[in-house]
Design an enzyme around this catalytic site. Structure first.
Site, PDB file in Angstrom:
ATOM      1  CB  ALA A  10      -0.933  -0.004   1.205  1.00 52.29           C
ATOM      2  CG  ASN A  98      -4.118 -14.499   4.483  1.00 51.99           C
ATOM      3  OD1 ASN A  98      -4.064 -13.939   5.586  1.00 51.99           O
ATOM      4  ND2 ASN A  98      -3.077 -14.609   3.691  1.00 51.99           N
ATOM      5  CG  ASP A 152       2.039 -14.208 -11.452  1.00 55.79           C
ATOM      6  OD1 ASP A 152       2.962 -14.498 -10.685  1.00 55.79           O
ATOM      7  OD2 ASP A 152       0.865 -14.072 -11.078  1.00 55.79           O
ATOM      8  CG  HIS A 180      -0.372 -15.024  -7.674  1.00 56.45           C
ATOM      9  ND1 HIS A 180       0.694 -14.640  -8.441  1.00 56.45           N
ATOM     10  CD2 HIS A 180      -0.127 -14.542  -6.438  1.00 56.45           C
ATOM     11  CE1 HIS A 180       1.547 -13.949  -7.689  1.00 56.45           C
ATOM     12  NE2 HIS A 180       1.070 -13.887  -6.471  1.00 56.45           N
TER      13      HIS A 180
END
Ligand code: LMR
Length: 327
Positions: A10, A98, A152, A180
């Site tokens: 960020a 997460n 990527d 990913h």
């Protein structure tokens, strides 16, 4: 716009957005910065710095630790915040830590954001987190959710450019298929490179099939891990740059004759990827709406790699759903 906000990505991203690199030089911005309560003092410092940049587009910066404040009437949500991986981990090892965050943020987006909100998931494992966020926001179209594989994609472009001694801008239409993760498939069968004013296929330009089918793919697949090993921190500057590229293309569309890679819902694809996966495809974007690039021929080498990464995504999805139902 809202971002989890006091972290490394960020910190790079906010400056680029605030100075107009993403939404244009005449789009005034209100930035809402979301982070967890213990980070609020750090976030105050980020707000001070944004103010001190004295940027003409920035109308307001709102720091908050509340999802209902962060997501209220939002146009674009960039979900960066999550636990990053450390050396020796795969991105899917972060699933348990997460996935809960993205369930909660999806539900909050469903409740508070505009139904037209564009949601970009960056936190890893990005594809599966994005799928969970989308499933937790049933009133927002699935197509509004995407996850970042542009990093990527940029890595692939850059590796080709370095090998040929051209610039990354001279390379176009590389594809990242799938997750990913280290099973992603960087595919240059349809990519073109401008060599001395002439556009040629990448295989033709490089003339080294074993590199393209071997080390090139491995380098792109393992690049995130290589950065972590070297920096002892995960990528931040390049991730922020990729987020800018991704969101700018959603906002303004892809250039004529070019496609980009983005993790999107697989429903209705013509490449034999199972439905209901958040899988990276080649897409073109117009009027803030993406479409699959159709009709690219897929050889056996590609087919196998595309199926392998789809299989991993199916397994990740199953594991995530299990965690969430037992959480
Ligand atoms: C990257 O690709 O650099 C990021 O997703 C961070 C990571 O864990 O690899």
């Amino acid at each position: 716009m809202s971002f989890p906000s006091a972290g490394q990505i960020a910190y790079s991203l906010l400056y680029s957005i605030a100075k107009g690199d993403v939404f244009g030089k005449d789009q005034p911005l209100v930035l809402v910065l979301l982070d967890i309560t213990p980070m609020m003092t750090v976030l105050e410092g980020v707000v001070m710095e944004l103010q001190d940049c004295a940027l003409p587009l920035l109308r307001e910066v709102i720091p908050t630790d509340k999802e209902e404040v962060a997501f209220k009437d939002l146009d674009v949500a960039i979900l960066v915040g999550s636990m990053p991986r450390r050396e020796g981990m795969e991105r899917k090892d972060l699933l348990k830590a997460n996935v809960k965050i993205f369930k909660s943020q999806g539900a909050a987006l469903d409740k508070y954001a505009k139904k037209t909100v564009k949601v970009v998931v960056v936190g890893n494992p990005a594809n599966t987190n994005c799928l969970i966020a989308s499933k937790s926001a049933p009133s927002i179209p699935k197509e509004n959710f995407s996850c970042l594989t542009r990093l990527d994609h940029n890595r692939a472009k850059s590796q080709i450019a370095l090998k040929l001694g051209v610039t990354a801008n001279d390379v176009k239409n590389v594809i990242i298929w799938g997750n990913h993760s280290s099973t992603q498939y960087p595919d240059v069968n349809h990519a073109k490179v401008n060599v001395k004013g002439k556009e040629v296929g990448v295989y033709e330009a490089i003339k080294d099939d074993s590199w393209l089918k071997g080390d090139f793919i491995l380098t792109v697949q393992q690049r995130g891990a290589a950065v972590i090993k070297a920096r002892k921190l995960s990528s931040a500057m390049s991730a922020a740059k990729a987020i800018c590229d991704h969101v700018r293309d959603i906002w303004f569309g892809t250039p004529a004759g070019e496609f980009v890679s983005m993790g999107v819902i697989s429903d209705g694809n013509s490449y034999g990827v199972p439905e209901d996966l958040l899988y990276s495809f080649p897409v073109v974007i117009k009027d803030k709406t993406w479409k699959f690039v159709e009709g690219l021929p897929i050889n056996d080498f590609s087919r196998e790699k595309m199926d392998l990464t789809a299989k991993e995504l199916t397994e990740e999805k199953e594991t995530a759903v299990e965690f969430l139902s037992s959480a």
